[in-house]
Design a protein around this motif. Structure first.
Motif, mmCIF file in Angstrom:
data_model
loop_
_atom_site.group_PDB
_atom_site.id
_atom_site.type_symbol
_atom_site.label_atom_id
_atom_site.label_comp_id
_atom_site.label_asym_id
_atom_site.label_seq_id
_atom_site.Cartn_x
_atom_site.Cartn_y
_atom_site.Cartn_z
ATOM 1 N N VAL A 7 -4.988 -16.063 -6.254
ATOM 2 C CA VAL A 7 -4.817 -14.627 -6.014
ATOM 3 C C VAL A 7 -4.437 -14.375 -4.559
ATOM 4 N N GLU A 8 -5.111 -15.066 -3.624
ATOM 5 C CA GLU A 8 -4.803 -14.870 -2.203
ATOM 6 C C GLU A 8 -3.379 -15.314 -1.889
ATOM 7 N N ASP A 9 -2.936 -16.416 -2.463
ATOM 8 C CA ASP A 9 -1.561 -16.871 -2.251
ATOM 9 C C ASP A 9 -0.554 -15.837 -2.751
ATOM 10 N N HIS A 10 -0.863 -15.246 -3.901
ATOM 11 C CA HIS A 10 0.033 -14.228 -4.451
ATOM 12 C C HIS A 10 0.077 -12.999 -3.545
ATOM 13 N N LEU A 11 -1.063 -12.625 -3.001
ATOM 14 C CA LEU A 11 -1.105 -11.478 -2.098
ATOM 15 C C LEU A 11 -0.309 -11.758 -0.819
ATOM 16 N N ARG A 12 -0.424 -12.969 -0.295
ATOM 17 C CA ARG A 12 0.334 -13.331 0.902
ATOM 18 C C ARG A 12 1.842 -13.343 0.615
ATOM 19 N N ASP A 13 2.207 -13.915 -0.521
ATOM 20 C CA ASP A 13 3.627 -13.959 -0.894
ATOM 21 C C ASP A 13 4.182 -12.554 -1.087
ATOM 22 N N GLY A 15 3.062 -9.758 0.307
ATOM 23 C CA GLY A 15 3.170 -9.107 1.601
ATOM 24 C C GLY A 15 4.385 -9.579 2.379
ATOM 25 N N ALA A 16 4.652 -10.867 2.327
ATOM 26 C CA ALA A 16 5.806 -11.424 3.035
ATOM 27 C C ALA A 16 7.114 -10.912 2.437
ATOM 28 N N GLU A 17 7.171 -10.830 1.122
ATOM 29 C CA GLU A 17 8.387 -10.386 0.440
ATOM 30 C C GLU A 17 8.638 -8.896 0.667
ATOM 31 N N ALA A 18 7.554 -8.113 0.771
ATOM 32 C CA ALA A 18 7.680 -6.660 0.891
ATOM 33 C C ALA A 18 7.750 -6.188 2.340
ATOM 34 N N ARG A 19 7.659 -7.101 3.277
ATOM 35 C CA ARG A 19 7.486 -6.744 4.689
ATOM 36 C C ARG A 19 8.525 -5.731 5.184
ATOM 37 N N LYS A 20 9.789 -5.940 4.877
ATOM 38 C CA LYS A 20 10.847 -5.073 5.401
ATOM 39 C C LYS A 20 11.117 -3.855 4.525
ATOM 40 N N ALA A 28 -1.138 -2.904 1.913
ATOM 41 C CA ALA A 28 -2.088 -2.964 0.799
ATOM 42 C C ALA A 28 -2.478 -4.409 0.498
ATOM 43 N N SER A 29 -1.533 -5.330 0.648
ATOM 44 C CA SER A 29 -1.815 -6.748 0.421
ATOM 45 C C SER A 29 -2.816 -7.283 1.438
ATOM 46 N N GLU A 30 -2.658 -6.877 2.680
ATOM 47 C CA GLU A 30 -3.567 -7.322 3.730
ATOM 48 C C GLU A 30 -4.979 -6.804 3.490
ATOM 49 N N ARG A 31 -5.092 -5.543 3.069
ATOM 50 C CA ARG A 31 -6.421 -4.981 2.759
ATOM 51 C C ARG A 31 -7.027 -5.686 1.549
ATOM 52 N N ALA A 32 -6.179 -6.027 0.591
ATOM 53 C CA ALA A 32 -6.669 -6.692 -0.623
ATOM 54 C C ALA A 32 -7.229 -8.074 -0.308
ATOM 55 N N ILE A 33 -6.608 -8.782 0.633
ATOM 56 C CA ILE A 33 -7.096 -10.114 1.012
ATOM 57 C C ILE A 33 -8.493 -10.017 1.615
ATOM 58 N N ILE A 34 -8.708 -9.011 2.449
ATOM 59 C CA ILE A 34 -10.035 -8.793 3.040
ATOM 60 C C ILE A 34 -11.058 -8.518 1.947
ATOM 61 N N ASN A 35 -10.691 -7.658 1.003
ATOM 62 C CA ASN A 35 -11.587 -7.329 -0.106
ATOM 63 C C ASN A 35 -11.853 -8.548 -0.975
ATOM 64 N N LEU A 36 -10.820 -9.363 -1.196
ATOM 65 C CA LEU A 36 -10.964 -10.563 -2.023
ATOM 66 C C LEU A 36 -11.960 -11.540 -1.404
ATOM 67 N N SER A 65 -11.434 -5.523 -9.152
ATOM 68 C CA SER A 65 -11.327 -4.659 -7.972
ATOM 69 C C SER A 65 -9.998 -3.916 -7.988
ATOM 70 N N GLN A 66 -10.066 -2.617 -7.863
ATOM 71 C CA GLN A 66 -8.842 -1.829 -7.783
ATOM 72 C C GLN A 66 -8.081 -2.138 -6.497
ATOM 73 N N ASP A 67 -8.806 -2.488 -5.432
ATOM 74 C CA ASP A 67 -8.149 -2.823 -4.170
ATOM 75 C C ASP A 67 -7.309 -4.093 -4.282
ATOM 76 N N VAL A 68 -7.768 -5.055 -5.076
ATOM 77 C CA VAL A 68 -7.019 -6.298 -5.245
ATOM 78 C C VAL A 68 -5.795 -6.070 -6.130
ATOM 79 N N LEU A 69 -5.937 -5.248 -7.146
ATOM 80 C CA LEU A 69 -4.826 -4.982 -8.058
ATOM 81 C C LEU A 69 -3.775 -4.064 -7.438
ATOM 82 N N ARG A 70 -4.202 -3.165 -6.560
ATOM 83 C CA ARG A 70 -3.315 -2.100 -6.062
ATOM 84 C C ARG A 70 -1.988 -2.595 -5.488
#
Length: 278
Positions: A7-13, A15-20, A28-36, A65-70
């Motif tokens: 799940v954390e790898d997917h969140l990082r990927d 975030g990187a893909e959506a950065r621009k 939202a991905s960064e907040r989700a990692i903290i929550n995870l 967690s809604q924060d992880v799914l968001r």
């Protein structure tokens, strides 16, 4: 690789893909990692307690967690999302569904974004017109495969909803769709910016996600959730014949049949419109 790491790898990927293009998704991905990570700490503590007290070992359902799914919902909410971003989002939703790590009420949000993406795929694959995408053989072949799978999905979902009345109900809905083709032809959605091959892949992922959603042990299958799932299948399988009017008629009929089955002790849920899995 364990569930949390995936799940954390997917969140990082994501975030990187959506950065621009989609900075809100990255945040939202960064907040989700903290929550995870916080949930992981709770999970580890629960594992230790279960070992010491001979209790049942905790499952990945603790990661609901809604924060992880968001972040994944936000990414799939963009009708023009690029292929890589959408693949990550859909794969991640499937991962969370497999782990029962989706909150019970979040099925409505997942099914909603699946409908959004189904419309985009339908535009690219030519399902909203009388022609296959770009007139190419590949586009027509992909549409045919998607249509067959969607037809099976519709039958399966309506079977869950209506039991022995499923076939009759599906045929009635089909006839209503055909009768409202003129109205449906005015209901147009723009195609995605993805290629035909990419949208063929996305269409199959949408149908796979729907299958996992209706089989999930953690998600409430309300009328809204099932209605959106059926609509997404119909969009990918019937194209131009879809209309909001026919969708509303299907849900109204389903509600009426549910009420009748409730009185007879059928499989349908109670007043909340929740379908119980057998």
């Amino acid at each position: 690789m364990n569930f949390v790491a995936q799940v954390e790898d997917h969140l990082r990927d994501l975030g990187a893909e959506a950065r621009k293009a989609h900075p809100g998704v990255k945040e939202a991905s960064e907040r989700a990692i903290i929550n995870l990570r916080s949930l992981q700490t709770q999970y580890v503590a629960a594992v230790r307690r279960s070992s010491g007290n001979a209790q049942k070992h905790p499952t990945t359902a603790l990661f609901q967690s809604q924060d992880v799914l968001r972040p994944f919902l936000l990414a799939a909410n963009y009708s023009d999302a690029d292929y890589e971003l959408l693949v990550i989002a859909l794969d991640s939703m499937q991962l969370l569904l497999r782990g029962d790590a989706v909150c019970s009420d979040d099925g409505a949000q997942i099914s909603r974004v699946l409908v959004i993406q189904a419309w985009g795929c339908a535009g690219t694959l030519g399902l909203l017109t009388n022609n296959s995408a770009g007139g190419s053989g590949d586009g027509g072949s992909g549409s045919g495969a998607g249509s067959s799978m969607a037809a099976g999905m519709i039958h399966g979902i309506t079977g869950m909803m209506l039991g022995t009345n499923a076939h009759h109900h599906h045929q009635t809905a089909k006839n209503k769709n055909e009768a409202t083709t003129t109205t449906a032809s005015q209901h147009r959605h723009p195609s995605s910016n993805r290629s035909v091959k990419e949208d063929q892949s996305i269409a199959l992922k949408i149908l796979q996600t729907i299958s996992m959603l209706v089989d999930s042990n953690s998600v409430k299958l309300t009328q809204d959730v099932l209605g959106s799932c059926i609509l997404a299948c119909l969009i990918l399988g019937a194209g131009e014949k879809i209309s909001q009017q026919s969708h509303s008629s299907m849900i109204t009929s389903a509600n009426n049949l549910h009420s009748a089955k409730d009185k007879g002790g059928g499989a349908a849920g109670g007043a909340a419109g929740i379908v119980k899995r057998s």
